[in-house]
Motif scaffolding. Structure first.
Motif, PDB file in Angstrom:
ATOM      1  N   CYS A  58     -15.796   3.575 -27.460  1.00 46.95           N
ATOM      2  CA  CYS A  58     -14.398   3.961 -27.595  1.00 46.95           C
ATOM      3  C   CYS A  58     -14.127   5.114 -26.637  1.00 46.95           C
ATOM      4  CB  CYS A  58     -14.091   4.397 -29.024  1.00 46.95           C
ATOM      5  SG  CYS A  58     -14.557   3.164 -30.248  1.00 46.95           S
ATOM      6  N   GLU A  59     -12.986   5.060 -25.969  1.00 43.42           N
ATOM      7  CA  GLU A  59     -12.652   6.074 -24.970  1.00 43.42           C
ATOM      8  C   GLU A  59     -11.193   6.481 -25.117  1.00 43.42           C
ATOM      9  OE1 GLU A  59     -15.339   4.041 -21.458  1.00 43.42           O
ATOM     10  OE2 GLU A  59     -13.220   3.557 -21.601  1.00 43.42           O
ATOM     11  N   GLU A  60     -10.924   7.742 -24.773  1.00 41.83           N
ATOM     12  CA  GLU A  60      -9.541   8.199 -24.693  1.00 41.83           C
ATOM     13  C   GLU A  60      -9.433   9.168 -23.534  1.00 41.83           C
ATOM     14  OE1 GLU A  60      -5.861  10.060 -27.240  1.00 41.83           O
ATOM     15  OE2 GLU A  60      -7.856  10.115 -28.125  1.00 41.83           O
ATOM     16  N   PHE A  61      -8.355   9.007 -22.771  1.00 41.74           N
ATOM     17  CA  PHE A  61      -8.084   9.886 -21.639  1.00 41.74           C
ATOM     18  C   PHE A  61      -6.696  10.484 -21.828  1.00 41.74           C
ATOM     19  CE2 PHE A  61     -10.681   6.333 -19.995  1.00 41.74           C
ATOM     20  CZ  PHE A  61     -11.859   7.032 -19.818  1.00 41.74           C
ATOM     21  N   ILE A  62      -6.634  11.813 -21.933  1.00 40.42           N
ATOM     22  CA  ILE A  62      -5.367  12.504 -22.083  1.00 40.42           C
ATOM     23  C   ILE A  62      -5.025  13.157 -20.753  1.00 40.42           C
ATOM     24  CG2 ILE A  62      -4.155  14.402 -23.217  1.00 40.42           C
ATOM     25  CD1 ILE A  62      -5.793  13.849 -25.688  1.00 40.42           C
ATOM     26  N   TYR A  63      -3.831  12.863 -20.267  1.00 39.27           N
ATOM     27  CA  TYR A  63      -3.324  13.457 -19.033  1.00 39.27           C
ATOM     28  C   TYR A  63      -2.254  14.463 -19.451  1.00 39.27           C
ATOM     29  CZ  TYR A  63      -5.806   9.764 -16.690  1.00 39.27           C
ATOM     30  OH  TYR A  63      -6.801   8.942 -16.240  1.00 39.27           O
ATOM     31  N   LEU A  64      -2.545  15.735 -19.292  1.00 38.85           N
ATOM     32  CA  LEU A  64      -1.639  16.790 -19.724  1.00 38.85           C
ATOM     33  C   LEU A  64      -0.799  17.246 -18.539  1.00 38.85           C
ATOM     34  CD1 LEU A  64      -0.816  18.525 -22.121  1.00 38.85           C
ATOM     35  CD2 LEU A  64      -2.591  20.136 -21.481  1.00 38.85           C
ATOM     36  N   TYR A  65       0.512  16.997 -18.635  1.00 42.55           N
ATOM     37  CA  TYR A  65       1.453  17.342 -17.574  1.00 42.55           C
ATOM     38  C   TYR A  65       2.323  18.513 -18.031  1.00 42.55           C
ATOM     39  CZ  TYR A  65       0.406  12.815 -15.451  1.00 42.55           C
ATOM     40  OH  TYR A  65      -0.221  11.751 -14.868  1.00 42.55           O
ATOM     41  N   GLU A  66       2.612  19.411 -17.099  1.00 41.88           N
ATOM     42  CA  GLU A  66       3.503  20.536 -17.355  1.00 41.88           C
ATOM     43  C   GLU A  66       4.641  20.457 -16.349  1.00 41.88           C
ATOM     44  OE1 GLU A  66       3.281  25.340 -17.148  1.00 41.88           O
ATOM     45  OE2 GLU A  66       1.483  24.286 -17.800  1.00 41.88           O
ATOM     46  N   VAL A  67       5.862  20.202 -16.856  1.00 45.07           N
ATOM     47  CA  VAL A  67       7.027  19.961 -16.005  1.00 45.07           C
ATOM     48  C   VAL A  67       8.173  20.841 -16.488  1.00 45.07           C
ATOM     49  CG1 VAL A  67       8.627  18.197 -15.174  1.00 45.07           C
ATOM     50  CG2 VAL A  67       6.315  17.552 -15.781  1.00 45.07           C
ATOM     51  N   GLU A  68       8.913  21.423 -15.535  1.00 45.48           N
ATOM     52  CA  GLU A  68      10.058  22.234 -15.926  1.00 45.48           C
ATOM     53  C   GLU A  68      11.159  21.361 -16.517  1.00 45.48           C
ATOM     54  OE1 GLU A  68      13.276  25.308 -13.958  1.00 45.48           O
ATOM     55  OE2 GLU A  68      11.402  24.887 -12.916  1.00 45.48           O
ATOM     56  N   LEU A  87      -7.466   3.346 -16.128  1.00 46.67           N
ATOM     57  CA  LEU A  87      -8.165   2.066 -16.034  1.00 46.67           C
ATOM     58  C   LEU A  87      -9.379   2.163 -15.118  1.00 46.67           C
ATOM     59  CD1 LEU A  87      -5.223  -0.494 -16.011  1.00 46.67           C
ATOM     60  CD2 LEU A  87      -6.934  -0.142 -17.798  1.00 46.67           C
ATOM     61  N   GLN A  88      -9.316   3.023 -14.091  1.00 45.99           N
ATOM     62  CA  GLN A  88     -10.487   3.221 -13.235  1.00 45.99           C
ATOM     63  C   GLN A  88     -11.598   3.962 -13.974  1.00 45.99           C
ATOM     64  OE1 GLN A  88      -9.146   5.168  -9.690  1.00 45.99           O
ATOM     65  NE2 GLN A  88      -8.115   3.364  -8.907  1.00 45.99           N
ATOM     66  N   ARG A  89     -11.246   4.898 -14.850  1.00 42.25           N
ATOM     67  CA  ARG A  89     -12.234   5.653 -15.614  1.00 42.25           C
ATOM     68  C   ARG A  89     -12.857   4.840 -16.743  1.00 42.25           C
ATOM     69  NH1 ARG A  89     -11.641  11.479 -15.129  1.00 42.25           N
ATOM     70  NH2 ARG A  89      -9.915  11.934 -13.743  1.00 42.25           N
ATOM     71  N   ALA A  90     -12.146   3.834 -17.239  1.00 42.62           N
ATOM     72  CA  ALA A  90     -12.596   3.062 -18.401  1.00 42.62           C
ATOM     73  C   ALA A  90     -13.836   2.241 -18.059  1.00 42.62           C
ATOM     74  CB  ALA A  90     -11.478   2.154 -18.883  1.00 42.62           C
ATOM     75  N   TYR A 100      -7.758   4.407 -24.996  1.00 42.90           N
ATOM     76  CA  TYR A 100      -6.407   4.938 -25.144  1.00 42.90           C
ATOM     77  C   TYR A 100      -6.120   5.813 -23.934  1.00 42.90           C
ATOM     78  CZ  TYR A 100      -6.631   3.629 -30.087  1.00 42.90           C
ATOM     79  OH  TYR A 100      -6.758   2.938 -31.267  1.00 42.90           O
ATOM     80  N   ILE A 101      -5.041   5.526 -23.259  1.00 43.28           N
ATOM     81  CA  ILE A 101      -4.574   6.349 -22.146  1.00 43.28           C
ATOM     82  C   ILE A 101      -3.334   7.073 -22.645  1.00 43.28           C
ATOM     83  CG2 ILE A 101      -3.722   6.361 -19.783  1.00 43.28           C
ATOM     84  CD1 ILE A 101      -5.367   3.790 -19.336  1.00 43.28           C
ATOM     85  N   THR A 102      -3.377   8.410 -22.604  1.00 47.91           N
ATOM     86  CA  THR A 102      -2.359   9.211 -23.270  1.00 47.91           C
ATOM     87  C   THR A 102      -1.811  10.289 -22.354  1.00 47.91           C
ATOM     88  OG1 THR A 102      -3.599   8.879 -25.311  1.00 47.91           O
ATOM     89  CG2 THR A 102      -1.899  10.564 -25.339  1.00 47.91           C
ATOM     90  N   PRO A 103      -0.682  10.054 -21.698  1.00 47.28           N
ATOM     91  CA  PRO A 103      -0.034  11.157 -20.997  1.00 47.28           C
ATOM     92  C   PRO A 103       0.766  12.013 -21.993  1.00 47.28           C
ATOM     93  CG  PRO A 103       0.991   9.081 -20.403  1.00 47.28           C
ATOM     94  CD  PRO A 103      -0.090   8.775 -21.371  1.00 47.28           C
ATOM     95  N   VAL A 104       0.550  13.333 -21.935  1.00 48.17           N
ATOM     96  CA  VAL A 104       1.270  14.290 -22.775  1.00 48.17           C
ATOM     97  C   VAL A 104       2.051  15.203 -21.835  1.00 48.17           C
ATOM     98  CG1 VAL A 104       1.055  16.176 -24.428  1.00 48.17           C
ATOM     99  CG2 VAL A 104      -0.470  14.201 -24.583  1.00 48.17           C
ATOM    100  N   PHE A 105       3.363  15.268 -22.045  1.00 45.14           N
ATOM    101  CA  PHE A 105       4.238  16.075 -21.206  1.00 45.14           C
ATOM    102  C   PHE A 105       4.686  17.300 -21.978  1.00 45.14           C
ATOM    103  CE2 PHE A 105       4.600  11.770 -19.658  1.00 45.14           C
ATOM    104  CZ  PHE A 105       4.596  11.925 -18.276  1.00 45.14           C
ATOM    105  N   VAL A 106       4.548  18.472 -21.365  1.00 50.95           N
ATOM    106  CA  VAL A 106       5.106  19.713 -21.904  1.00 50.95           C
ATOM    107  C   VAL A 106       6.193  20.119 -20.925  1.00 50.95           C
ATOM    108  CG1 VAL A 106       4.653  22.093 -22.550  1.00 50.95           C
ATOM    109  CG2 VAL A 106       2.903  20.356 -22.931  1.00 50.95           C
ATOM    110  N   CYS A 107       7.449  20.117 -21.397  1.00 54.00           N
ATOM    111  CA  CYS A 107       8.566  20.398 -20.500  1.00 54.00           C
ATOM    112  C   CYS A 107       9.559  21.335 -21.172  1.00 54.00           C
ATOM    113  CB  CYS A 107       9.243  19.111 -20.068  1.00 54.00           C
ATOM    114  SG  CYS A 107       9.956  18.153 -21.403  1.00 54.00           S
ATOM    115  N   ASP A 108      10.342  22.027 -20.351  1.00 53.62           N
ATOM    116  CA  ASP A 108      11.403  22.877 -20.887  1.00 53.62           C
ATOM    117  C   ASP A 108      12.566  22.024 -21.388  1.00 53.62           C
ATOM    118  OD1 ASP A 108      10.098  25.271 -20.435  1.00 53.62           O
ATOM    119  OD2 ASP A 108      10.904  25.474 -18.413  1.00 53.62           O
TER     120      ASP A 108
END
Length: 179
Positions: A58-68, A87-90, A100-108
């Protein structure tokens, strides 16, 4: 509690540190702040390890983005990058259960078009008719200005984790008076 983008991102990275391998990104890769990787291998065997009944990866990749300011264009660009890189990392093959591929966005702030795109994002892929597992795409956005978290349909579990991490309440024990 009112967060800044940087404070919210640091709080998330601190909470992920216990379970994920965190790779901070270079300044040239902004708005990507970090890629968090989780790998789990489970197996069942009888008497000795040579008599394996089953195994699952089982694998999970979280991509943490910080955007204004999150726009639909930024979301789509980051979504495509996360999907291709994930998909390349899997490690897809026999024994693979899920990724699970999980982009998480933190934005204003966030555009209404981006909010709709996040909620409509449905990416699912099975490999070898699910014999080699599947990939599911979870998306979560934390809008700092309103303290709001919203997700796509399959990302509700990520939204709950974000809520617990960012808005956890300190529990105080109440002392009872005994007479």
């Amino acid at each position: 509690m009112q967060y800044t983008r940087a404070a919210a991102t640091e709080k998330l990275l601190e909470s992920y540190k216990a379970y994920y391998n965190i790779n901070l990104s270079a300044e040239t890769q902004m708005p990507l702040r970090a890629v968090c990787e989780f790998y789990e291998h489970s197996e069942k065997f009888v008497i000795s390890r040579n008599a394996e009944l089953w195994s699952a990866d089982c694998e999970e990749f979280i991509y943490l983005y910080e955007v204004e300011h999150l726009t639909k264009e930024i979301f789509e660009k980051c979504r495509d990058y996360a999907q291709n890189d994930g998909l390349q990392r899997a490690n897809i093959g026999p024994g693979h259960m899920y990724t699970y591929i999980t982009p998480v966005f933190v934005c204003d702030t966030c555009d209404e078009a981006a909010r709709k795109a996040v909620k409509r994002c449905r990416i699912y892929k099975s490999f070898q008719f699910s014999l080699h597992g599947w990939m599911d795409f979870h998306v979560a956005v934390f809008e700092v200005s309103d303290n709001k978290i919203f997700t796509n349909g399959s990302g509700r579990c990520v939204g709950k984790v974000l809520k617990n991490v960012l808005f956890q309440k300190k529990f105080q024990k109440k002392r009872r008076k005994f007479l």
